[in-house]
Design a protein around this motif. Sequence first.
Motif, mmCIF file in Angstrom:
data_model
loop_
_atom_site.group_PDB
_atom_site.id
_atom_site.type_symbol
_atom_site.label_atom_id
_atom_site.label_comp_id
_atom_site.label_asym_id
_atom_site.label_seq_id
_atom_site.Cartn_x
_atom_site.Cartn_y
_atom_site.Cartn_z
ATOM 1 N N TYR A 428 33.473 11.773 13.592
ATOM 2 C CA TYR A 428 33.165 11.880 12.205
ATOM 3 C C TYR A 428 33.712 12.314 11.805
ATOM 4 N N LEU A 431 34.677 8.977 8.940
ATOM 5 C CA LEU A 431 33.715 8.174 8.795
ATOM 6 C C LEU A 431 33.090 9.204 7.884
ATOM 7 N N ALA A 436 27.425 6.103 4.440
ATOM 8 C CA ALA A 436 26.443 6.264 5.333
ATOM 9 C C ALA A 436 24.959 4.352 4.602
ATOM 10 N N THR A 437 26.240 3.739 5.312
ATOM 11 C CA THR A 437 25.390 2.141 4.824
ATOM 12 C C THR A 437 24.340 1.487 6.294
ATOM 13 N N THR A 438 23.308 0.811 6.206
ATOM 14 C CA THR A 438 23.071 0.528 7.903
ATOM 15 C C THR A 438 24.016 -0.972 7.568
ATOM 16 N N THR A 443 21.849 2.246 1.925
ATOM 17 C CA THR A 443 23.176 3.392 1.460
ATOM 18 C C THR A 443 22.151 4.293 1.709
ATOM 19 N N LEU A 446 23.405 11.661 1.882
ATOM 20 C CA LEU A 446 23.373 12.323 2.503
ATOM 21 C C LEU A 446 23.884 13.514 1.599
ATOM 22 N N ILE A 705 25.829 16.052 9.443
ATOM 23 C CA ILE A 705 26.424 14.589 8.381
ATOM 24 C C ILE A 705 27.212 13.502 9.069
ATOM 25 N N LYS A 709 25.287 10.471 9.758
ATOM 26 C CA LYS A 709 26.233 9.224 9.242
ATOM 27 C C LYS A 709 26.496 7.697 10.245
ATOM 28 N N HIS A 710 26.619 8.550 11.630
ATOM 29 C CA HIS A 710 27.160 8.085 12.594
ATOM 30 C C HIS A 710 26.375 6.944 13.138
ATOM 31 N N LEU A 712 22.958 6.178 11.788
ATOM 32 C CA LEU A 712 22.827 5.684 10.250
ATOM 33 C C LEU A 712 24.026 4.156 10.388
ATOM 34 N N ARG A 713 24.977 3.701 10.050
ATOM 35 C CA ARG A 713 25.483 2.775 10.321
ATOM 36 C C ARG A 713 26.087 1.930 11.484
#
Length: 750
Positions: A428, A431, A436-438, A443, A446, A705, A709-710, A712-713
């Motif tokens: 993490y 990152l 946090a862009t899928t 985006t 967070l 976070i 984020k991990h 979501l990306r």
Amino acid sequence: MVEKTDSESRKLLGRLRDTLAEDSAGQERLDRITHLIADSMQTEVCSIYLFRDQGTLELCATEGLNAEAVHQTRMRIGEGLVGRIAKIGRPINAANAPAERGFRYMPETGEEIYTSLLGVPIQRLGEKLGVLVVQSKDERHYSEDEVYALEVVAMVLAEMTELGAFVGEGAAMGARHQHPVMFRGTVAQEGTAEGQVWLHDPRVVVTNPIAEDPESETRRLTEGVEALRVSVNQLLSNSDLTDAEERGVLEAYRMFANSRSWIRKMEEDIGRGLSAEAAVEKQQSLARARMQSVPDPYLRERLHDLDDLSNRLLRILTGQGRETGSEMPRNPILIARNIGPGELLDYGRSLRGVVLEQGSVGSHAAIVARALAIPLVVHCEGAATEALTGDPILIDGEQGVVHLRPEDSIAAAFRDKIAMQAKAQERYADLRDQPATTLCGTTIALMMNAGLMADLPSLQGSGAEGVGLFRTELQFLTRNKVPRRGELAALYQRVIKAASGRRVIFRTLDIGSDKVLPYMKRDDEPNPALGWRAIRVGLDKPGVMRMQLQALIRAADGGPLNVMFPFVAQFEEFRDARDRLLQEIERERRLGHVLPSSLEIGAMLETPSLAFAPRQFFEEADFISIGGNDLKQFFFAADRENERVRKRYDTLNVSFLTFLEQIVRRCDATKTPVSFCGEDAGRPIEAMCFAAMGLRTLSMRPASIGPVKHLLRRVDLGKVREIIDEARAEGAQTVRPAVRAYLAAEGWAI
């Protein structure tokens, strides 16, 4: 009937001390004790019953009953006269025991030839360990002195049990404070930790319950009481409380320290053979027993004062406790019955975790634990009694499980879990500076939640884009008087500067319910969570709200200011609070003070009613933050403090997700920014589903976070939304199984 004099009582205790000092196995010791008591009190029978488990008593030693019944005769608590004594925690003195209500005949013991019975509980400070009984063939009402003598012997047995006097080959009971124990509690702050126990209120162990020299023990008591009085007087003189009621409480505390009747009772106990420490503890046990049966809250509080004074006096007499300067373990995990926010802050980040017997998920301690990012498990009944400082301990703040003195296999598995989490945190960290862009190009912002200056270093390290919620109540909860406007302004300004240009949203004072200020008189409300709290208090106490708003305006120092009002239930409350903030802006303008360069005023949507407010509310609010913790409990009518109901309702319930979707649509219609703030925002699967329902900002604890984020990306929100819609169309109650199946199919284990 034999009347016992004080010297005879001391003689019995002296013989008991000699018996306990002999080098023999635990069972042999108990057998000798029953013989000694029966002989001294001139009774045909003396029996010791000890708890085999929390609800079962076992005959562990006897003089006079059938020897074959030892370790065979058992009864439930409340069953028969012995079980009743264990249940009520008080003696039963029956001249004709078989005629007493609840009497139960145990044929294997051969007790049918005995008529009279005197039984007393074996207990230490409210902790029940067993029952001590004497019986005679003749009808015999035992004298007050005989009852007293047996109570004293029972107390000594309890103390010696604490010291392990009955442990060993042939022992009647197992070693205390040696075996592994697991507690199941309630998660108040997630996280895992391994360390050593540090008791907030160390258990004082009386190693010398019996004394030979009453005069010497009386002198020790007198000196200890004098030292206690000095410390209480210092406590009162150093206090800066100005409220008459609060000073009255401390004055009552001092009055107890000078109570002649309390001291006289302890002197009488010493005269009958007890040491100074044992005399203090005997009176403390009586006070605790009364505390449990007194319905009046004021009297209970006064008895609690006496209990606290007894603890202080015991620490003075024994030299045990925090005052002795004992060193905290290297990786301390705090165990306490309960703890205030100020006390927890005093420990700071040195703690690896906290375990409480009481507490709640929304308590002051839980708020501070979240701010300090240390795992907290509450409702672990018996933990403070069972643990000793230095004991190895594991705390699993994910499952609400605590392992005290864990077995090697459990400790090894736990360390593997911690190692896996540490490895994930390393991933993490890479990152941190990534958005946090899928996979579908959306985006998600967070943000982090905070409440202390100590939180702010996490802003940079966690990769948070700002502070989505700064809880301002902690500065009020950790003091014994209302903070000054200048103090608050200086603190808020430090928060803004520490954010280094990132957005900070200050939530105004959110008190009430389980967050009661130490200096605010608490109203006895039948349901505080639905009562006078948050914005309701602010609107009814305009002076406090005005002072805080002025502090926030001055803290901005010409920069942007974002203010959010909590627990708004209807449009008029928000409009009223907003107008008051704008009035303070105008007042600051007239005074010639620097005004914020920009001002955004928002509301926390924590009640379902606000989701159906008029369109004007959504137009006037500069932003809305969904307060997930409260909203979920009101939506499902399930108190989040109630374990029996709160786990029945899933955040990914179709009804709740549909409700969130409706809120997002109303906000989109007026172009009002909306975020989700709360524990669920920090759970990766929940965060992914919220994003799929249209939420574009999530606020959570800093440690969450990275994991959020991990995930979501690596996902396509369009695909996640399809899965949610399919589950809804099929009539599923929750989308969780379908979402988990999708992640598993993609090879992403969560």
